[in-house]
Design a protein around this motif. Structure first.
Motif, PDB file in Angstrom:
ATOM      1  N   UNK A 331       0.735  -1.015   0.030  1.00  0.00           N
ATOM      2  CA  UNK A 331       0.182  -0.234   0.059  1.00  0.00           C
ATOM      3  C   UNK A 331       0.981   1.418   0.066  1.00  0.00           C
ATOM      4  N   UNK A 332       0.224   2.920   0.355  1.00  0.00           N
ATOM      5  CA  UNK A 332       1.252   4.014  -0.125  1.00  0.00           C
ATOM      6  C   UNK A 332       1.659   3.581  -1.461  1.00  0.00           C
ATOM      7  N   UNK A 333       3.333   4.050  -1.142  1.00  0.00           N
ATOM      8  CA  UNK A 333       4.138   3.587  -2.868  1.00  0.00           C
ATOM      9  C   UNK A 333       4.421   2.037  -2.790  1.00  0.00           C
ATOM     10  N   UNK A 334       4.099   1.460  -3.741  1.00  0.00           N
ATOM     11  CA  UNK A 334       4.245   0.470  -3.692  1.00  0.00           C
ATOM     12  C   UNK A 334       5.498  -0.419  -4.462  1.00  0.00           C
ATOM     13  N   UNK A 335       6.165  -0.206  -3.338  1.00  0.00           N
ATOM     14  CA  UNK A 335       7.697  -0.597  -4.080  1.00  0.00           C
ATOM     15  C   UNK A 335       8.155  -1.520  -3.688  1.00  0.00           C
ATOM     16  N   UNK A 336       8.578  -1.604  -4.648  1.00  0.00           N
ATOM     17  CA  UNK A 336      10.204  -3.564  -4.630  1.00  0.00           C
ATOM     18  C   UNK A 336      11.000  -3.038  -3.759  1.00  0.00           C
ATOM     19  N   UNK A 337      11.335  -3.447  -2.475  1.00  0.00           N
ATOM     20  CA  UNK A 337      12.624  -3.179  -2.180  1.00  0.00           C
ATOM     21  C   UNK A 337      13.792  -3.654  -2.530  1.00  0.00           C
ATOM     22  N   UNK A 338      13.985  -4.710  -3.310  1.00  0.00           N
ATOM     23  CA  UNK A 338      14.667  -4.905  -3.879  1.00  0.00           C
ATOM     24  C   UNK A 338      15.093  -4.501  -4.995  1.00  0.00           C
ATOM     25  N   UNK A 339      14.154  -4.090  -5.467  1.00  0.00           N
ATOM     26  CA  UNK A 339      14.714  -3.301  -6.625  1.00  0.00           C
ATOM     27  C   UNK A 339      14.842  -1.811  -6.682  1.00  0.00           C
ATOM     28  N   UNK A 340      14.229  -1.303  -5.430  1.00  0.00           N
ATOM     29  CA  UNK A 340      14.747   0.250  -4.708  1.00  0.00           C
ATOM     30  C   UNK A 340      16.714  -0.314  -4.749  1.00  0.00           C
ATOM     31  N   UNK A 341      16.714  -1.598  -3.505  1.00  0.00           N
ATOM     32  CA  UNK A 341      18.171  -1.984  -3.628  1.00  0.00           C
ATOM     33  C   UNK A 341      19.240  -1.978  -4.769  1.00  0.00           C
ATOM     34  N   UNK A 342      18.854  -2.444  -5.496  1.00  0.00           N
ATOM     35  CA  UNK A 342      19.542  -2.485  -7.099  1.00  0.00           C
ATOM     36  C   UNK A 342      19.759  -0.816  -7.368  1.00  0.00           C
ATOM     37  N   UNK A 343      18.672  -0.609  -7.346  1.00  0.00           N
ATOM     38  CA  UNK A 343      18.644   1.324  -7.884  1.00  0.00           C
ATOM     39  C   UNK A 343      19.792   2.169  -6.920  1.00  0.00           C
ATOM     40  N   UNK A 344      19.627   1.757  -5.361  1.00  0.00           N
ATOM     41  CA  UNK A 344      20.531   2.969  -4.260  1.00  0.00           C
ATOM     42  C   UNK A 344      21.681   2.414  -4.927  1.00  0.00           C
ATOM     43  N   UNK A 345      22.490   1.122  -5.180  1.00  0.00           N
ATOM     44  CA  UNK A 345      22.985   0.484  -5.315  1.00  0.00           C
ATOM     45  C   UNK A 345      24.196   1.466  -6.589  1.00  0.00           C
ATOM     46  N   UNK A 346      23.084   1.298  -7.901  1.00  0.00           N
ATOM     47  CA  UNK A 346      23.296   2.134  -8.636  1.00  0.00           C
ATOM     48  C   UNK A 346      24.030   3.599  -8.173  1.00  0.00           C
ATOM     49  N   UNK A 347      23.357   4.742  -7.804  1.00  0.00           N
ATOM     50  CA  UNK A 347      23.298   5.949  -7.596  1.00  0.00           C
ATOM     51  C   UNK A 347      24.353   6.025  -6.441  1.00  0.00           C
ATOM     52  N   UNK A 348      24.755   5.242  -5.643  1.00  0.00           N
ATOM     53  CA  UNK A 348      25.482   5.438  -4.736  1.00  0.00           C
ATOM     54  C   UNK A 348      26.874   4.515  -5.428  1.00  0.00           C
ATOM     55  N   UNK A 721      -8.904   4.610  -5.228  1.00  0.00           N
ATOM     56  CA  UNK A 721      -7.270   4.260  -6.142  1.00  0.00           C
ATOM     57  C   UNK A 721      -6.406   4.449  -6.550  1.00  0.00           C
ATOM     58  N   UNK A 722      -4.997   3.357  -7.079  1.00  0.00           N
ATOM     59  CA  UNK A 722      -3.899   3.729  -7.103  1.00  0.00           C
ATOM     60  C   UNK A 722      -3.146   2.661  -7.843  1.00  0.00           C
ATOM     61  N   UNK A 723      -1.931   2.770  -8.029  1.00  0.00           N
ATOM     62  CA  UNK A 723      -1.627   2.275  -9.609  1.00  0.00           C
ATOM     63  C   UNK A 723      -0.486   1.320  -8.636  1.00  0.00           C
ATOM     64  N   UNK A 724       0.023   1.195  -9.027  1.00  0.00           N
ATOM     65  CA  UNK A 724       1.080  -0.799  -8.601  1.00  0.00           C
ATOM     66  C   UNK A 724       1.668  -0.869 -10.462  1.00  0.00           C
ATOM     67  N   UNK A 725       3.226   0.093  -9.786  1.00  0.00           N
ATOM     68  CA  UNK A 725       3.358  -1.020 -11.298  1.00  0.00           C
ATOM     69  C   UNK A 725       4.541  -1.799 -11.153  1.00  0.00           C
ATOM     70  N   UNK A 726       4.913  -2.549 -11.687  1.00  0.00           N
ATOM     71  CA  UNK A 726       5.597  -3.901 -11.962  1.00  0.00           C
ATOM     72  C   UNK A 726       4.668  -4.665 -10.172  1.00  0.00           C
ATOM     73  N   UNK A 727       3.063  -4.826 -10.577  1.00  0.00           N
ATOM     74  CA  UNK A 727       2.844  -5.688  -9.536  1.00  0.00           C
ATOM     75  C   UNK A 727       3.123  -7.357  -9.535  1.00  0.00           C
ATOM     76  N   UNK A 728       2.569  -7.586  -8.459  1.00  0.00           N
ATOM     77  CA  UNK A 728       2.172  -9.014  -8.128  1.00  0.00           C
ATOM     78  C   UNK A 728       1.585  -9.384  -7.623  1.00  0.00           C
TER      79      UNK A 728
END
Ligand code: ADP
Ligand code: ZN
Ligand code: ZN
Length: 730
Positions: A331-348, A721-728
């Motif tokens: 719910x809220x921001x429907x992020x995937x922490x795994x995908x965010x982790x990869x993005x974070x690794x790239x940024x850092x 309503x909500x938008x779920x990107x890369x829904x599972x």
């Protein structure tokens, strides 16, 4: 002018300008501002000289806190990226990434923690003087006698049920509690030694280290018990030799964090480490977060929410059990922490290590295509620990209401005679999934959901597992008046009951979210199993993960067939991962393990792959199917969901949403709105609309325009309503 552009926790995709007056404020700092009739906490995102807001309407900030940035620019940038990607208002995303204490209008307090110390009397005590049954108290006293003081986390490592014992010791004047600054060094009773790595582990470690301190995604694919955690720890040791370097370790499930925490603390007694997960209280969360943000904590172990924790000297990210669905926020921001982790690794620009025995197909695909580097461990780490033998037991001849084949009972009995333990796995809690009228086949439905009520015999209740609704057993069938209503099918409670009848001498322990609701229940359960006080565990997926019970040699999968033919295209992938994980519980310490799967489809491909422990072959098959069907990872999806008490409103919203999609020129596939399998949930009518794109970029480009349009629809304020990107989930 001193204009502050501020992010607020409001459902609008914009920032708000305020007059900073004479207060010196920096970007990332927390401020209190007026918003409508309220006063709210915001984060300064930019400091500017001018604003387009007319001066008559420009309000002033009320206060600035902390005199410095709570949120460093790198975190703000990461959240900004995620807010854009997941189509969620940046302000809300940013504020919800903070511990709730920082969303309150007061300064962040210097972190302190409670430590325990022996009194003089306690120091002089000979533990033999304590009563015989005071095993935990004895352990705690002994540990405390070796050091200055111990904190909660270290106590937990000494004895899982330490809280009650410490209370007693305090009442008896042997121990006192003190508040100290969190940075205060805490003694650790023992430091575990590193294990010499086997060649596969060594090769994996080497590959990551040789890559250097720059971004690269790695997938460590190793069967359960292959020593992945050992690789993580040695990698951390190596990376954290750099002064000040910090490592972030993500774990899926809070039930498992204590075990992992204990292993890491034992390995790194000198390195400040914090845990971050939702079961912690607010001040513990704040304390951990601040320790990470200030650079003091060198290791952060946390669940998905910790992926946004500021870490000024981040040098490595590890995502354990990367396939786990709990990494996806629902719910809220429907992020995937795994995908965010990869993005974070790239940024850092730091390496990211994903580990799993059964990687998500998306991850496997990335490893196959070369985007991630694949590292594999094929054998179990402990010498002599073989993989369990997996066999299928054909239950087609079994009477419908009989839970076990006679072979299973015989196998259970044999283990008991050998003093070994067994696990019966059934991913369905309660007594039985339905209560059925034997005359007309009516089943008791939930009034608020399109689901059936589950029988909870012990509580004499019917309960909805989707909305929590409870009611008593009906006296008679409302359709035909028949008073004979029968529980049909098996839940864990029923298994427990049947088993107790068939094996009256067995000591049985049920482990599901009903029986493990109490605090510390899981820790106590684990202790009981280790102490050999249990013969048979009956459990749901709660038991499938992580627990390491050396004396457990038999796993019986009671019924997994319903998942074989689920309409969800990810069901097979999940079932395979789940069964692989349960199977991994058997025979971990030198004793041969056996897994028996009761099924009516013993020739199913999934079971064949499982029997040969061949994840790669199974993944290959699934990928080919997905490619043909044009499913992820061969396409990129977003799902629009809407719900409201009135079906007409939901329908109207969806119709307009579809129309506004059609008005945007795009190369995507936009499906018609449909009702999800769960048509009604918690009294709300639901609908959803799926969008598929050939590339991520095309999807993002479309969503940017579409979601902005959705916000302006007439029904947008009336439905949820909500938008779920890369829904599972669909
Ligand atoms: P995984 O994380 O892959 O499930 P673990 O790291 O928990 O595996 O290791 C499983 C067991 O093997 C643990 O008891 C661990 O102590 C042991 N182990 C790991 N690496 C080695 C090694 N190189 N030599 C001996 N035992 C090992
Ligand atoms: Zn009836
Ligand atoms: Zn319900």
């Amino acid at each position: 002018m001193n204009i502050l552009r501020v992010a607020l926790d409001v459902p609008l995709p914009c920032l708000f300008d305020y007059n900073g007056g004479k207060t010196r404020v920096v970007a990332g700092q927390r401020v209190l501002v007026p918003f409508g009739a309220r006063q709210v906490i915001g984060i300064v995102v930019e400091c500017l000289d001018t604003t387009e807001v007319p001066s008559a309407r420009l309000k002033s900030i009320l206060q600035a806190y902390d005199n410095e940035a709570a949120i460093p620019a790198s975190t703000s940038k990461l959240v900004r990226f995620c807010a854009d990607y997941y189509q969620y208002p940046f302000g809300q995303a940013l504020l919800s990434a903070l511990p709730s204490r920082l969303r309150e209008a007061r300064p962040a307090q210097a972190p302190t923690k409670t430590v325990y110390k022996l009194t003089e009397q306690g120091q002089a005590l000979d533990v033999k003087q304590l009563p015989k049954n005071a095993a935990v108290r004895k352990k705690l006293i002994t540990a405390l006698q070796q050091t200055e003081h111990l904190d909660a986390a270290t106590m937990q490592q000494v004895a899982k049920t330490w809280r009650n014992a410490i209370k007693l010791l305090m009442e008896n004047g042997l121990v006192t509690a003190h508040e100290v600054e969190s940075g205060a060094l805490t003694g650790s009773p023992a430091a575990a030694n590193e294990l010499p790595l086997n060649p596969s582990q060594q090769a994996a470690l080497q590959a990551i280290l040789e890559n250097g301190r720059v971004f690269q995604g790695f997938l460590l694919h190793g069967i359960t018990g292959s020593g992945k955690t050992e690789v993580y720890m040695q990698l951390l040791r190596s990376v954290l030799q750099q002064p000040r370097a910090q490592a972030l370790v993500l774990v899926p499930e809070i039930n498992l964090t204590p075990q992992l925490e204990a292993r890491f603390r034992a390995r790194f007694p000198q390195l400040p480490m914090v845990m971050l997960h939702s079961k912690m209280n607010e001040s513990e969360r704040l304390h951990g977060w601040l320790a990470a943000q200030s650079g003091e904590a060198r290791i952060v172990i946390g669940t998905r929410l910790s992926v946004f924790t500021p870490l000024p000297h981040l040098a490595l990210i590890v995502v354990d059990e990367e396939h786990d669905a709990s990494y996806k926020q629902q719910d809220g921001m429907r992020y995937s922490a795994r995908d965010v982790a990869v993005m974070r690794g790239k940024m850092a620009n730091v390496p990211v290590l994903l580990g799993s025995a059964t990687p998500a197909l998306e991850t496997w695909y990335n490893a196959q295509s070369g985007r991630y580097r694949l590292l594999e461990i094929h054998q179990r780490a402990v010498a002599g620990a073989e993989l369990p033998r997996i066999s299928c037991l054909d239950v087609r001849g079994l009477p419908v209401d009989q839970a076990f084949s006679p072979h299973v009972i015989a196998a259970l009995r044999a283990r008991m005679q050998r003093g070994e333990q067994s696990l019966l796995f059934l991913n369905r809690r309660g007594y039985s999934p339905v209560l059925l009228c034997s005359q007309c086949n009516w089943v008791v439905p939930c009034k608020r959901c399109s689901s059936r009520l589950v029988v909870h015999k012990r509580d004499r209740l019917l309960r909805c597992h989707h909305c929590g609704h409870e009611q008593r057993f009906p006296q008679a069938c409302p359709e035909c008046g028949n008073i004979e209503l029968k529980p049909i099918g098996q839940g864990t409670q029923r298994l427990e009951e049947v088993l107790a009848q068939q094996l009256p001498e067995a000591r049985i322990l049920r482990v599901d979210s009903d029986s493990m609701r109490r605090k510390h229940a899981v820790a106590e359960m684990s202790q009981q199993v280790h102490a050999g006080e249990v013969d048979i565990l009956v459990g749901t997926q709660m038991l499938a993960k992580g627990h390491d019970f050396p004396n457990l040699t038999l796993v019986v999968v009671v019924d997994a067939d319903s998942a074989l033919f689920s309409p969800d295209f990810r069901a097979a992938e999940r079932l395979f991962a789940q069964l692989m994980q349960v199977a991994g519980r058997a025979g971990r310490a030198g004793k041969a393990g056996e897994v028996v799967i009761q099924t009516a489809f013993p020739d199913h491909l999934l079971f064949h792959a499982l029997q040969s422990h061949d994840y790669p072959a199974f993944a290959q098959t699934l990928l080919e199917e997905r490619k043909l069907a044009h499913f992820p990872p061969y396409c990129f999806e977003a799902l629009l969901r809407a719900e409201a008490t009135s079906w007409e409103q939901v329908q109207a919203f969806m119709r307009d949403a579809a129309a506004s999609a059609a008005a945007i020129p795009h190369p995507l596939t936009v499906y018609d709105p449909v009702r999800p399998r769960m048509e009604r949930l918690k009294g709300l009518e639901r609908a959803q609309l799926l969008v598929q794109a050939g590339t991520r970029q095309a999807l993002q480009k479309f969503l940017q325009v579409w979601v902005a349009a959705l916000r302006t629809l007439p029904q947008a304020a009336k439905v949820r309503w909500s938008v779920d990107v890369d829904p599972l989930e669909y």
